[in-house]
Design a protein around this motif. Structure first.
Motif, PDB file in Angstrom:
ATOM      1  N   SER A 129       4.408  -4.962  -2.454  1.00  0.00           N
ATOM      2  CA  SER A 129       4.611  -6.253  -3.756  1.00  0.00           C
ATOM      3  C   SER A 129       3.064  -6.775  -3.410  1.00  0.00           C
ATOM      4  O   SER A 129       3.052  -7.991  -4.200  1.00  0.00           O
ATOM      5  N   ARG A 130       2.638  -6.530  -1.972  1.00  0.00           N
ATOM      6  CA  ARG A 130       0.937  -7.693  -2.558  1.00  0.00           C
ATOM      7  C   ARG A 130       0.175  -6.080  -2.257  1.00  0.00           C
ATOM      8  O   ARG A 130      -0.251  -6.344  -0.765  1.00  0.00           O
ATOM      9  N   PRO A 131      -0.052  -5.100  -2.783  1.00  0.00           N
ATOM     10  CA  PRO A 131      -1.077  -4.480  -2.291  1.00  0.00           C
ATOM     11  C   PRO A 131      -2.647  -4.883  -1.793  1.00  0.00           C
ATOM     12  O   PRO A 131      -3.496  -5.433  -2.356  1.00  0.00           O
ATOM     13  N   LYS A 132      -3.135  -4.418  -0.866  1.00  0.00           N
ATOM     14  CA  LYS A 132      -4.377  -4.626  -0.353  1.00  0.00           C
ATOM     15  C   LYS A 132      -4.485  -2.561  -0.002  1.00  0.00           C
ATOM     16  O   LYS A 132      -4.074  -2.296   0.409  1.00  0.00           O
ATOM     17  N   LYS A 133      -6.197  -2.636  -0.315  1.00  0.00           N
ATOM     18  CA  LYS A 133      -6.609  -1.482   0.371  1.00  0.00           C
ATOM     19  C   LYS A 133      -6.647  -0.964   1.684  1.00  0.00           C
ATOM     20  O   LYS A 133      -6.784  -2.108   2.449  1.00  0.00           O
ATOM     21  N   ALA A 134      -6.104  -0.623   1.466  1.00  0.00           N
ATOM     22  CA  ALA A 134      -5.837   0.363   3.142  1.00  0.00           C
ATOM     23  C   ALA A 134      -6.961   1.186   3.264  1.00  0.00           C
ATOM     24  O   ALA A 134      -7.802   2.027   3.282  1.00  0.00           O
ATOM     25  N   GLU A 135      -7.503   1.009   4.047  1.00  0.00           N
ATOM     26  CA  GLU A 135      -8.626   1.518   5.304  1.00  0.00           C
ATOM     27  C   GLU A 135      -8.365   2.992   6.240  1.00  0.00           C
ATOM     28  O   GLU A 135      -7.656   3.007   6.646  1.00  0.00           O
ATOM     29  N   PRO A 136      -9.536   3.882   5.851  1.00  0.00           N
ATOM     30  CA  PRO A 136      -8.677   4.733   6.938  1.00  0.00           C
ATOM     31  C   PRO A 136      -8.855   4.313   8.251  1.00  0.00           C
ATOM     32  O   PRO A 136      -9.258   3.201   9.042  1.00  0.00           O
ATOM     33  N   GLY A 137      -7.644   4.912   9.096  1.00  0.00           N
ATOM     34  CA  GLY A 137      -6.917   4.442  10.692  1.00  0.00           C
ATOM     35  C   GLY A 137      -5.847   3.590  10.158  1.00  0.00           C
ATOM     36  O   GLY A 137      -5.476   2.910  11.803  1.00  0.00           O
ATOM     37  N   SER A 138      -5.854   2.634   9.579  1.00  0.00           N
ATOM     38  CA  SER A 138      -5.204   1.490   9.387  1.00  0.00           C
ATOM     39  C   SER A 138      -3.364   1.939   9.105  1.00  0.00           C
ATOM     40  O   SER A 138      -3.401   3.245   9.454  1.00  0.00           O
ATOM     41  N   HIS A 139      -2.323   1.028   9.569  1.00  0.00           N
ATOM     42  CA  HIS A 139      -1.674   1.339   9.707  1.00  0.00           C
ATOM     43  C   HIS A 139      -0.482   0.013   9.117  1.00  0.00           C
ATOM     44  O   HIS A 139      -1.246  -1.302   8.692  1.00  0.00           O
ATOM     45  N   ILE A 140       0.608   0.067   8.932  1.00  0.00           N
ATOM     46  CA  ILE A 140       1.448  -0.800   8.312  1.00  0.00           C
ATOM     47  C   ILE A 140       2.244  -1.131   9.819  1.00  0.00           C
ATOM     48  O   ILE A 140       3.568  -0.215  10.531  1.00  0.00           O
ATOM     49  N   ASP A 141       2.908  -2.071   9.969  1.00  0.00           N
ATOM     50  CA  ASP A 141       4.005  -2.729  11.129  1.00  0.00           C
ATOM     51  C   ASP A 141       4.920  -2.709   9.678  1.00  0.00           C
ATOM     52  O   ASP A 141       5.261  -3.114   8.624  1.00  0.00           O
ATOM     53  N   VAL A 142       6.428  -1.936  10.021  1.00  0.00           N
ATOM     54  CA  VAL A 142       7.644  -1.670   9.612  1.00  0.00           C
ATOM     55  C   VAL A 142       8.569  -2.410   9.809  1.00  0.00           C
ATOM     56  O   VAL A 142       9.246  -2.413  11.606  1.00  0.00           O
ATOM     57  N   MET A 143       9.637  -3.260   9.634  1.00  0.00           N
ATOM     58  CA  MET A 143      10.799  -3.861  10.514  1.00  0.00           C
ATOM     59  C   MET A 143      11.791  -2.921  10.093  1.00  0.00           C
ATOM     60  O   MET A 143      12.216  -2.270   8.936  1.00  0.00           O
ATOM     61  N   VAL A 144      12.272  -2.629  11.321  1.00  0.00           N
ATOM     62  CA  VAL A 144      13.324  -1.437  11.116  1.00  0.00           C
ATOM     63  C   VAL A 144      14.919  -2.050  11.468  1.00  0.00           C
ATOM     64  O   VAL A 144      15.291  -3.010  12.421  1.00  0.00           O
ATOM     65  N   ASN A 145      16.253  -1.884  11.316  1.00  0.00           N
ATOM     66  CA  ASN A 145      17.263  -2.255  10.915  1.00  0.00           C
ATOM     67  C   ASN A 145      17.696  -1.147  12.459  1.00  0.00           C
ATOM     68  O   ASN A 145      18.562  -0.522  11.881  1.00  0.00           O
ATOM     69  N   ILE A 146      18.427  -1.607  13.756  1.00  0.00           N
ATOM     70  CA  ILE A 146      18.923  -1.149  14.474  1.00  0.00           C
ATOM     71  C   ILE A 146      20.568  -1.684  15.078  1.00  0.00           C
ATOM     72  O   ILE A 146      20.143  -3.309  15.991  1.00  0.00           O
TER      73      ILE A 146
END
Ligand SMILES: Cc1cc2nc3c(=O)[nH]c(=O)nc-3n(C[C@H](O)[C@H](O)[C@H](O)COP(=O)(O)OP(=O)(O)OC[C@H]3O[C@@H](n4cnc5c(N)ncnc54)[C@H](O)[C@@H]3O)c2cc1C
Length: 125
Positions: free
Chosen positions: A32-49
């Motif tokens: 929803s709030r895009p930002k350029k992803a630099e090489p080698g980057s990652h995202i954190d994701v909320m998972v439901n367990i």
């Protein structure tokens, strides 16, 4: 702006899901709030367990120039507590909480040398 490891959370909408190898799914997410992803980057994701939220990290394997589409590839981990299994249940249209691209290991401009390693594990019958 340079990649950062400061977490900025936002909504992500899953727009594509496909199998790319045994037990590996490629998921394309529109933040929803895009930002350029630099090489080698990652995202954190909320998972439901089992009804509990937890956080998992996934490398960005492809991104549009402006960061409006981010692709991750996720292995269904054997002996998983449930994070990767949750990711494997996602379908187009699902929404989830993700961070903007994060970079824990930025390349330092001016370093004497860089060593980049990539690996893949494969088993043959
Ligand atoms: C920066 C970063 C980038 C990543 N990028 C990717 C990516 O691109 N694709 C991808 O598939 N994954 C990636 N990961 C891994 C991902 O974040 C998750 O760890 C992975 O999906 C497994 O989560 P899970 O909940 O399914 O399994 P988990 O329950 O976390 O289990 C994973 C493994 O850890 C073992 N384990 C679990 N708990 C313990 C414990 N207490 N002690 C010892 N061992 C334990 C399990 O037996 C299993 O083998 C990345 C991780 C980081 C930090």
């Amino acid at each position: 702006m340079a990649a950062t490891n400061i977490e900025v959370w936002q909504l992500g909408t899953v727009v594509e899901v496909r199998n790319v190898a045994t037990d590996i799914q490629r998921i394309v997410i529109e933040p929803s709030r895009p930002k350029k992803a630099e090489p080698g980057s990652h995202i954190d994701v909320m998972v439901n367990i089992d009804g509990h939220e937890d956080k998992r990290s996934y490398s960005i394997v492809e991104s549009s120039e402006d960061g409006t589409r981010l692709a991750i590839s996720v292995l269904k981990a054997p002996l998983s507590r449930g994070g990767s299994l949750f990711i494997h249940t996602l379908e187009p249209g699902d929404q989830l909480e993700i961070t903007q691209p994060l970079q824990n290991f930025p390349l330092r401009v001016g370093a004497g040398r860089y060593i980049l390693l990539a690996g893949v594990s494969a088993s043959r019958p």
